[in-house]
Design a protein around this motif. Structure first.
Motif, PDB file in Angstrom:
ATOM      1  N   VAL A   1       0.802  -1.247   0.024  1.00 16.11           N
ATOM      2  CA  VAL A   1      -0.070   0.073   0.183  1.00 16.11           C
ATOM      3  C   VAL A   1       0.922   1.095   0.153  1.00 16.11           C
ATOM      4  CG1 VAL A   1      -1.539   1.350   1.421  1.00 16.11           C
ATOM      5  CG2 VAL A   1      -1.780  -1.144   1.309  1.00 16.11           C
ATOM      6  N   GLU A   2       0.706   2.075  -1.082  1.00 17.86           N
ATOM      7  CA  GLU A   2       1.545   3.280  -1.094  1.00 17.86           C
ATOM      8  C   GLU A   2       0.584   4.639  -0.774  1.00 17.86           C
ATOM      9  OE1 GLU A   2       3.076   1.611  -5.276  1.00 17.86           O
ATOM     10  OE2 GLU A   2       3.347   3.867  -4.681  1.00 17.86           O
ATOM     11  N   ALA A   3       1.604   5.440   0.194  1.00 16.95           N
ATOM     12  CA  ALA A   3       1.282   6.712   0.432  1.00 16.95           C
ATOM     13  C   ALA A   3       2.095   7.705   0.489  1.00 16.95           C
ATOM     14  CB  ALA A   3       0.425   6.484   1.839  1.00 16.95           C
TER      15      ALA A   3
ATOM     16  N   THR B   1       2.205  10.415   2.369  1.00 20.70           N
ATOM     17  CA  THR B   1       2.688  10.861   3.840  1.00 20.70           C
ATOM     18  C   THR B   1       1.858   9.818   4.732  1.00 20.70           C
ATOM     19  OG1 THR B   1       0.421  12.016   4.242  1.00 20.70           O
ATOM     20  CG2 THR B   1       2.199  13.316   3.187  1.00 20.70           C
TER      21      THR B   1
ATOM     22  N   ASP C   1      -1.808   9.969   4.980  1.00 20.85           N
ATOM     23  CA  ASP C   1      -2.264   9.302   4.008  1.00 20.85           C
ATOM     24  C   ASP C   1      -2.139   7.553   4.127  1.00 20.85           C
ATOM     25  OD1 ASP C   1      -2.909  11.744   2.725  1.00 20.85           O
ATOM     26  OD2 ASP C   1      -1.071  11.509   1.260  1.00 20.85           O
ATOM     27  N   LEU C   2      -1.248   7.252   4.627  1.00 16.62           N
ATOM     28  CA  LEU C   2      -0.959   5.809   4.826  1.00 16.62           C
ATOM     29  C   LEU C   2      -1.928   5.271   5.900  1.00 16.62           C
ATOM     30  CD1 LEU C   2       0.965   3.484   4.172  1.00 16.62           C
ATOM     31  CD2 LEU C   2       2.156   3.862   6.000  1.00 16.62           C
TER      32      LEU C   2
ATOM     33  N   LYS D   1      -4.702   6.654   6.684  1.00 18.00           N
ATOM     34  CA  LYS D   1      -6.039   6.398   5.822  1.00 18.00           C
ATOM     35  C   LYS D   1      -6.247   5.428   5.275  1.00 18.00           C
ATOM     36  CE  LYS D   1      -8.931   9.766   3.500  1.00 18.00           C
ATOM     37  NZ  LYS D   1      -8.839  10.926   2.695  1.00 18.00           N
ATOM     38  N   GLU D   2      -5.032   4.977   4.297  1.00 16.01           N
ATOM     39  CA  GLU D   2      -5.196   3.705   3.676  1.00 16.01           C
ATOM     40  C   GLU D   2      -5.314   2.398   4.377  1.00 16.01           C
ATOM     41  OE1 GLU D   2      -4.966   3.189   0.185  1.00 16.01           O
ATOM     42  OE2 GLU D   2      -4.905   5.290  -0.462  1.00 16.01           O
TER      43      GLU D   2
ATOM     44  N   GLY E   1       8.703  10.218   3.690  1.00  4.66           N
ATOM     45  CA  GLY E   1       7.955   9.400   2.380  1.00  4.66           C
ATOM     46  C   GLY E   1       8.526   9.513   1.193  1.00  4.66           C
ATOM     47  N   PRO E   2       7.596   8.893   0.082  1.00  6.89           N
ATOM     48  CA  PRO E   2       6.507   8.109   0.173  1.00  6.89           C
ATOM     49  C   PRO E   2       6.869   6.845   1.025  1.00  6.89           C
ATOM     50  CG  PRO E   2       7.030   8.835  -2.050  1.00  6.89           C
ATOM     51  CD  PRO E   2       8.131   9.153  -1.125  1.00  6.89           C
ATOM     52  N   TYR E   3       5.592   6.417   1.710  1.00  4.41           N
ATOM     53  CA  TYR E   3       5.769   5.284   2.321  1.00  4.41           C
ATOM     54  C   TYR E   3       4.999   3.910   1.730  1.00  4.41           C
ATOM     55  CZ  TYR E   3       6.906   8.316   6.224  1.00  4.41           C
ATOM     56  OH  TYR E   3       7.708   9.031   7.176  1.00  4.41           O
TER      57      TYR E   3
END
Ligand code: ADP
Length: 583
Positions: free
Chosen positions: A456-458, A460, A463-464, A466-467, A506-508
């Motif tokens: 799963v990429e995000a 920040t 955002d991560l 949230k994902e 990030g990205p993470y």
């Protein structure tokens, strides 16, 4: 000259017509195909698979497959099998390759696309044509027969063939490599030239002690000493054969950096299988694929060959002066796993399909003894859906584990059994491996997982969160605390001592993980020169075993990086000793 130019122009015209696809053929007349060479593509496991197919009016004469992103070893093995099957049958009525289903399906699809462009009647090609009845394999005779073409069997074969013996390997799968191809980490060894060049101080004694501690003091001391004493030479051997295991990092359960991995951080298994395959080809060792050993033949208590089934299921015999069992473990045989460990019901497995414990059953039938058979390892970080395994090296390189609530819960570099148990205690028995772009850029394995869609990429942490459906504030606090620990060199929460990446940028990339059945530590009882020991305590003459089929080397828990060392060290010994002792 004029004529040649004309041909080129015709070809160019055709190329334009088929929208950029290289097709240089002449017009179809009476035959099945428009003669020429055509390309087709399809999506494989790791990206695009291309096939270039050359046909005459009624025959497929050449197929070339380009599949750079398929797992090395699995991809090339599958390509070989697919090409052979299609060429031999001159049809598309062929099965996918067991153990490489996604790759081989893509290869068949790419070839189909190319043949479509050649004007073939695809439906007709897909109908199995009546062929001459399959021939039955005749009985054979050799010096040494080896059961299983994984790392152990292939190492044994290289040594026995180098000693001048005639060797046959039987492999029940359509491709070589077994579980070895899936080994993602590296090879543990102490006091190597590579460690010395990198300024790493490590000793065989520490290696021995770490392994004994990781194995809960259950390891067979003599077998472990053999492993430790021969490990450095085994790394050199693989590198001399063309490997590039020249990067040393820290792995779970090790005091010092001693896991030797490919320089680009890619998986070790495909490298090992590639160099061993090349050497066996050079030595002209016969590997009989799709050939399953079913029985060890004995005479007056000594092993004198095997009974096997050929690719069409016909029984035949191979008479031999020595038999080496290198069939791997039984991690893919859930009945056997549950039989020895009733508590391990319903786990997924990281193992290839052929890891069914045949060697154990066949050897027991001729009186072999077992050791540590209930010791089964679960790997902490496998994909919950597919059982695909994410290398332990990721944690060594800096990844951390968080639970579904966004909190760390363990020192990520404890031994596999402890980390697995700690994950299973979390909500739904899952966790997330957290990594970032900095790590992805440095680690080919991680780059591969991202490419294959596991992460799963995000951009920040918010955002991560949230994902992943977790509270952003909790995740941000977890990561800030960890970053501080890395900077101060002290992980007050979980006491992780190897702190490399602060993971502030990030990205993470997050990989969802759960433990899966990974390694069967128990198996046949052997001595330090790989003789299979019988229930009467005596060696069974002519019978040798090496690799995951054997028990005792790893005790109750295998340290990451020791499997490949085990199969190479003991595989080599089995080949050398069998060659020396055969009469
Ligand atoms: P190791 O790591 O010990 O070398 P692997 O799993 O890499 O073990 O390789 C073992 C190989 O043995 C696999 O390729 C597997 O398909 C093969 N094998 C297992 N059982 C049989 C059998 N009965 N006959 C032939 N090959 C077998």
């Amino acid at each position: 000259m004029k004529r040649m130019l004309k041909t080129i122009l015709v070809c160019l015209a055709l190329v334009t017509m088929v929208a950029g696809i290289a097709a240089c053929g002449t017009k179809k007349t009476e035959g099945k195909f428009n003669p020429g060479t055509y390309e087709g593509t399809a999506k494989g496991h790791g990206g695009e698979v291309k096939a270039k197919v050359t046909v005459t009016a009624d025959k497929i004469t050449e197929i070339v497959i380009d599949a750079p992103n398929e797992t090395e070893g699995i991809g090339s093995g599958a390509a070989k099998a697919v090409i052979e099957n299609i060429m031999n049958s001159q049809s598309l009525a062929v099965d996918t390759v067991s153990g490489a289903t996604v790759s081989s399906t893509a290869m068949i699809a790419a070839i189909t696309a190319a043949l479509e462009k050649a004007g073939a009647d695809i439906e007709a090609l897909k109908k199995a044509t009546a062929t001459t009845p399959a021939a039955k394999q005749e009985d054979l005779s050799t010096d040494i027969v080896i059961i299983g073409a994984g790392g152990a069997g292939m190492s044994a074969a290289v040594e026995a063939a180098t000693a001048g013996k005639k060797v046959i390997i039987v492999e029940k799968m359509p491709i070589v490599g077994g579980n070895t191809t899936r080994a993602t980490g590296g090879m543990n060894a102490a006091e190597t030239s590579i460690q010395a060049a990198a300024g790493i101080t490590d000793t065989k004694e520490t290696f021995y002690n770490d392994t004994m501690k990781g194995g809960k003091e259950k390891n067979d001391p003599a077998l472990l000493q053999t492993l430790v004493d021969n490990a450095a030479a085994a790394v050199d051997w693989i590198n001399e054969l063309g490997g590039d295991l020249k990067r040393v990092t820290l792995s779970g359960g090790a005091t010092n950096p001693r896991i030797h991995t490919p320089v680009d951080g890619s998986a070790v298994g495909p490298v090992v299988i590639k160099v061993l395959s090349a050497k066996l080809e050079a030595l002209k060792v016969e590997i009989m694929l799709n050939t399953e050993a079913t029985k060890i033949l004995t005479k007056d208590g000594a092993a004198v060959g095997i009974e096997a089934k050929d690719e069409n299921g016909n029984p035949f015999k191979i008479e031999a002066k020595a038999v080496i069992i290198a069939t791997g473990g039984f991690g893919a045989n859930s009945e056997m796993v549950e039989g020895f460990r009733p508590d391990l019901v319903g786990f997924s497995t990281t193992n290839h399909k052929g890891a069914t414990g045949d060697g154990i059953v066949m050897a027991q039938a001729v009186g072999a003894d077992l050791t540590d058979i209930g010791e089964i390892q679960i790997h902490p970080t496998t994909d919950p859906e597919t059982g695909y395994m994410f290398t332990e090296g990721l944690r060594g390189d800096g990844a951390i584990l968080i639970n579904a609530e966004g909190k760390r819960f363990t020192d990520e570099l404890l031994t596999r059994d402890v980390v697995s148990a700690n994950i299973l205690k979390q909500t739904d028995g899952i966790a997330y491996l957290i990594t970032n772009e900095e790590m992805r850029a440095e680690n080919a394995s991680l780059a591969g997982y991202v490419k294959k869609g596991y992460a799963v990429e995000a951009a920040t942490l918010a955002d991560l969160a949230k994902e992943l459906g977790m509270d952003a504030a909790v995740l941000e606090e977890t990561m800030a605390t960890y970053a501080e620990a890395v900077k101060s060199g002290k992980d007050a929460e979980f006491n992780r001592t190897h702190l490399t990446k602060s993971l502030e940028e990030g990205p993470y990339f997050a990989l969802k993980v759960t433990p899966g059945i990974h390694h069967t530590m128990g198996g046949l009882k052997i001595d330090t020169t790989t003789h299979v020991i019988g229930t009467d305590g005596k060696a069974i003459a002519g019978l040798y075993a090496a690799g995951e089929v054997v028990g005792g080397v790893h005790g109750a828990n295998r340290i990451g990086g020791n499997a490949v060392t085990d199969i190479i060290v003991f595989g080599k010994i089995a080949g050398q000793i069998a060659a020396e002792e055969m009469k």
